[in-house]
Design a protein around this motif. Structure first.
Motif, PDB file in Angstrom:
ATOM      1  N   CYS A 274       0.850  -1.190   0.000  1.00 47.73           N
ATOM      2  CA  CYS A 274       0.000   0.000   0.000  1.00 47.73           C
ATOM      3  C   CYS A 274       0.886   1.241   0.000  1.00 47.73           C
ATOM      4  O   CYS A 274       1.999   1.223   0.525  1.00 47.73           O
ATOM      5  N   GLY A 275       0.373   2.305  -0.561  1.00 48.83           N
ATOM      6  CA  GLY A 275       1.137   3.536  -0.585  1.00 48.83           C
ATOM      7  C   GLY A 275       0.561   4.492  -1.607  1.00 48.83           C
ATOM      8  O   GLY A 275      -0.185   4.085  -2.509  1.00 48.83           O
ATOM      9  N   PRO A 276       0.892   5.767  -1.497  1.00 50.18           N
ATOM     10  CA  PRO A 276       0.365   6.747  -2.447  1.00 50.18           C
ATOM     11  C   PRO A 276       0.956   6.558  -3.830  1.00 50.18           C
ATOM     12  O   PRO A 276       1.938   5.831  -4.011  1.00 50.18           O
ATOM     13  N   LEU A 382       4.340  14.297   0.689  1.00 46.93           N
ATOM     14  CA  LEU A 382       3.753  14.904  -0.508  1.00 46.93           C
ATOM     15  C   LEU A 382       4.810  15.576  -1.373  1.00 46.93           C
ATOM     16  O   LEU A 382       4.789  15.439  -2.609  1.00 46.93           O
ATOM     17  N   ASP A 383       5.727  16.305  -0.769  1.00 44.75           N
ATOM     18  CA  ASP A 383       6.749  17.017  -1.554  1.00 44.75           C
ATOM     19  C   ASP A 383       7.560  16.058  -2.413  1.00 44.75           C
ATOM     20  O   ASP A 383       7.868  16.361  -3.578  1.00 44.75           O
ATOM     21  N   SER A 384       7.918  14.915  -1.844  1.00 42.01           N
ATOM     22  CA  SER A 384       8.726  13.940  -2.595  1.00 42.01           C
ATOM     23  C   SER A 384       7.924  13.327  -3.735  1.00 42.01           C
ATOM     24  O   SER A 384       8.448  13.095  -4.832  1.00 42.01           O
ATOM     25  N   VAL A 385       6.641  13.056  -3.470  1.00 38.35           N
ATOM     26  CA  VAL A 385       5.789  12.493  -4.524  1.00 38.35           C
ATOM     27  C   VAL A 385       5.642  13.499  -5.669  1.00 38.35           C
ATOM     28  O   VAL A 385       5.734  13.136  -6.860  1.00 38.35           O
ATOM     29  N   MET A 386       5.421  14.756  -5.316  1.00 33.72           N
ATOM     30  CA  MET A 386       5.287  15.790  -6.347  1.00 33.72           C
ATOM     31  C   MET A 386       6.568  15.879  -7.178  1.00 33.72           C
ATOM     32  O   MET A 386       6.517  16.012  -8.412  1.00 33.72           O
ATOM     33  N   ASN A 454       9.648   3.581   5.416  1.00 32.27           N
ATOM     34  CA  ASN A 454       9.951   4.884   4.833  1.00 32.27           C
ATOM     35  C   ASN A 454      10.303   4.694   3.360  1.00 32.27           C
ATOM     36  O   ASN A 454      11.373   4.185   3.027  1.00 32.27           O
ATOM     37  N   GLY A 455       9.399   5.093   2.470  1.00 34.71           N
ATOM     38  CA  GLY A 455       9.627   4.916   1.044  1.00 34.71           C
ATOM     39  C   GLY A 455      10.424   6.041   0.412  1.00 34.71           C
ATOM     40  O   GLY A 455      10.736   5.984  -0.778  1.00 34.71           O
ATOM     41  N   ASP A 456      10.767   7.063   1.224  1.00 37.45           N
ATOM     42  CA  ASP A 456      11.477   8.221   0.694  1.00 37.45           C
ATOM     43  C   ASP A 456      12.986   8.041   0.850  1.00 37.45           C
ATOM     44  O   ASP A 456      13.660   8.845   1.511  1.00 37.45           O
ATOM     45  N   GLN A 457      13.502   6.951   0.318  1.00 38.40           N
ATOM     46  CA  GLN A 457      14.932   6.676   0.361  1.00 38.40           C
ATOM     47  C   GLN A 457      15.297   5.789  -0.833  1.00 38.40           C
ATOM     48  O   GLN A 457      14.430   5.456  -1.643  1.00 38.40           O
ATOM     49  N   ASP A 458      16.562   5.435  -0.913  1.00 32.68           N
ATOM     50  CA  ASP A 458      17.022   4.630  -2.041  1.00 32.68           C
ATOM     51  C   ASP A 458      16.148   3.378  -2.200  1.00 32.68           C
ATOM     52  O   ASP A 458      15.839   2.704  -1.213  1.00 32.68           O
ATOM     53  N   PRO A 459      15.723   3.059  -3.435  1.00 31.99           N
ATOM     54  CA  PRO A 459      14.817   1.912  -3.640  1.00 31.99           C
ATOM     55  C   PRO A 459      15.350   0.604  -3.075  1.00 31.99           C
ATOM     56  O   PRO A 459      14.572  -0.218  -2.579  1.00 31.99           O
TER      57      PRO A 459
END
Length: 479
Positions: A274-276, A382-386, A454-459
């Protein structure tokens, strides 16, 4: 079960119940104890074992050279975990034990206790009610491979083994400044850890055998033995550097002893991501599918394939695509369950993404027998997704995809003709993010054992967290 009748349609509720309640580990532990103890009355023994319910109490061994701080770490762990600390000194000093009295005689005459006697002392202490109920920590024992094998023969098996290490020069410097509080047993140091209280300072004593020569001799003996001990504890041993602040060593040790080892129970992953939008679900699903041989089930892709294949649902789905409206859940679920009923999904397991997106979908999916046994939420601000989505561009000539920040076009000419897909516009991305966050809380509550990442890091860092969540057992529910 007859292997020729595979795939077996075992209800997923049975597998979920077994994993959540650690049924496999419970039976494995009981079988081990039956073989070790070999009781005459099997039924009574098994009932007593189940009533004891101590399969998850701490059973820890802490080893390390002189002055590595193993006693301090063992004491701190003992206080934090509310368990029992077993040291050579308190085993020999036990007042109501004939074995301890015999050991004291050896210790006074020879400064050494025979292995058989020391192992008997450990066995006697571990059999007491407090150790059975609360668990135990062995500090600095076993000292040799022979002691390890004797303990294993008696069925004394730790769940976690910690080995502290540091350079000999560091250890010698530490040891010569060591001081002990005879009242509490706390260990201090003249340079690194001097107590602030004058009362404690005045009663500290210098222990025997801490000169530089004596320490070097003990280190030589330790190094000879530890290389033969380590292979006796495969898969449950962790080495921690003792050449760092004691608090850091403690927290590393605490984190390790609170982890549950990978189970040997049969396990077919059924994973939901799940995730945006833009959180990297598709990439992580493909990485998981590649590593574990899972079927990568993307709900949106299934709908497109149904239209392309002109399946029985394809025409229905096509009409919704043309109107640019959401496909009803009833149709989505029929397409999805048809795919998940296929043999590869049943045998290999699956990783599902883009569904469910709200509580109703999640509830329906589980009620139909397609509940996951691992759920991950990829959290990205949100900022990272944008930044990830609104800067994506496509070359209409070559079809090549670019990102203005991470993968800019190589020439000005290409940059001039790049186009942005309507779905990547800032307005569309914000709408999708708002929709996700409106449903996210209910989904997290429904999947109460989901793991947040935390999905806002290296894959590949994200993948390591997902990988760890799959191979490690679910945490035991506390009542």
């Amino acid at each position: 079960m007859d292997a020729t009748t595979a795939p077996h349609r075992i209800p997923p509720e049975m597998l979920q119940y077994g994993e959540e309640n650690h049924i496999f580990e419970l039976m494995q532990s009981m079988l081990e104890q039956l073989l070790i103890r070999q009781p005459e009355d099997l039924l009574s023994f098994m009932i007593a074992h189940l009533k004891r319910d101590n399969d998850h109490v701490p059973k820890i061994v802490i080893l390390g050279p002189p002055a590595s701080g193993k006693t301090t770490i063992a004491m701190w762990l003992c206080k934090h975990l509310n368990t029992n600390l077993l040291t050579r000194q308190n085993l020999i000093g036990a007042e109501l034990s004939q074995l301890a009295a015999e050991a004291r005689k050896y210790d006074q005459k020879l400064k050494k206790v025979p292995d058989t006697l020391l192992i008997s002392l450990i066995q006697e202490r571990l059999a007491r009610e407090d150790c059975v109920k609360k668990g135990w920590i062995l500090d600095g024992m076993p000292e040799t491979r022979e002691q390890v094998l004797r303990l294993q023969t008696l069925g004394v098996a730790p769940r976690h083994v910690i080995v502290l290490n540091a350079a000999d020069t560091v250890l010698i410097e530490r040891n010569v400044g060591k001081r002990v509080d005879p009242v509490t047993g706390e260990v201090y140091h003249t340079t690194f850890d001097w107590p602030p209280e004058p009362e404690v300072q005045n009663r500290l004593v210098e222990p025997e055998g801490i000169s530089e020569l004596e320490t070097a001799q003990k280190l030589m003996s330790y190094h000879r033995n530890i290389v033969r001990i380590i292979p006796c504890y495969p898969k449950i041993l962790k080495t921690i550097s003792a050449d760092q602040p004691c608090v850091d060593v403690f927290y590393q040790a605490l984190t390790y002893v609170q982890t549950r080892h990978r189970s040997n129970a049969p396990f077919t992953p059924r994973v939901v991501l799940c995730g945006p939008v833009g959180s990297g679900k598709s990439l992580q699903a493909s990485l998981l599918a590649q590593k574990y041989g899972l079927v990568n089930v993307c709900c949106g892709q299934l709908l497109k394939e149904a239209v392309a294949d002109k399946s029985k649902f394809g025409e229905l789905i096509q009409s919704f695509f043309e109107k640019e409206v959401t496909v009803p859940d009833t149709i989505v679920l029929k397409v999805l369950t048809e795919r998940m009923d296929q043999q590869d999904c049943l045998l290999k397991g699956w990783v599902l993404h883009d569904f469910p997106r709200d509580l109703d979908q999640a509830t329906t999916l589980s009620s139909m027998g397609y509940g996951p046994n691992r759920v991950f939420f990829l959290n990205v601000p949100l900022d990272s997704v944008m930044e990830r989505l609104t800067l994506r561009r496509t070359d209409p000539v070559t079809g090549e995809r670019y990102h203005l920040l991470y993968k800019p076009p190589p020439t000005v000419e290409i940059q001039a003709r790049l186009m942005q897909k309507p779905k990547d516009s800032e307005e569309q991305v914000r709408l999708k993010m708002d929709l996700y966050y409106r449903n996210c809380a209910e989904l997290e509550e429904f999947y109460d054992q989901a793991i947040a990442v935390n999905g806002d890091q290296d894959p590949y860092t994200v993948f390591e967290y997902l990988d760890s969540g799959i191979i490690n057992p679910l945490p035991k529910k506390t009542p």
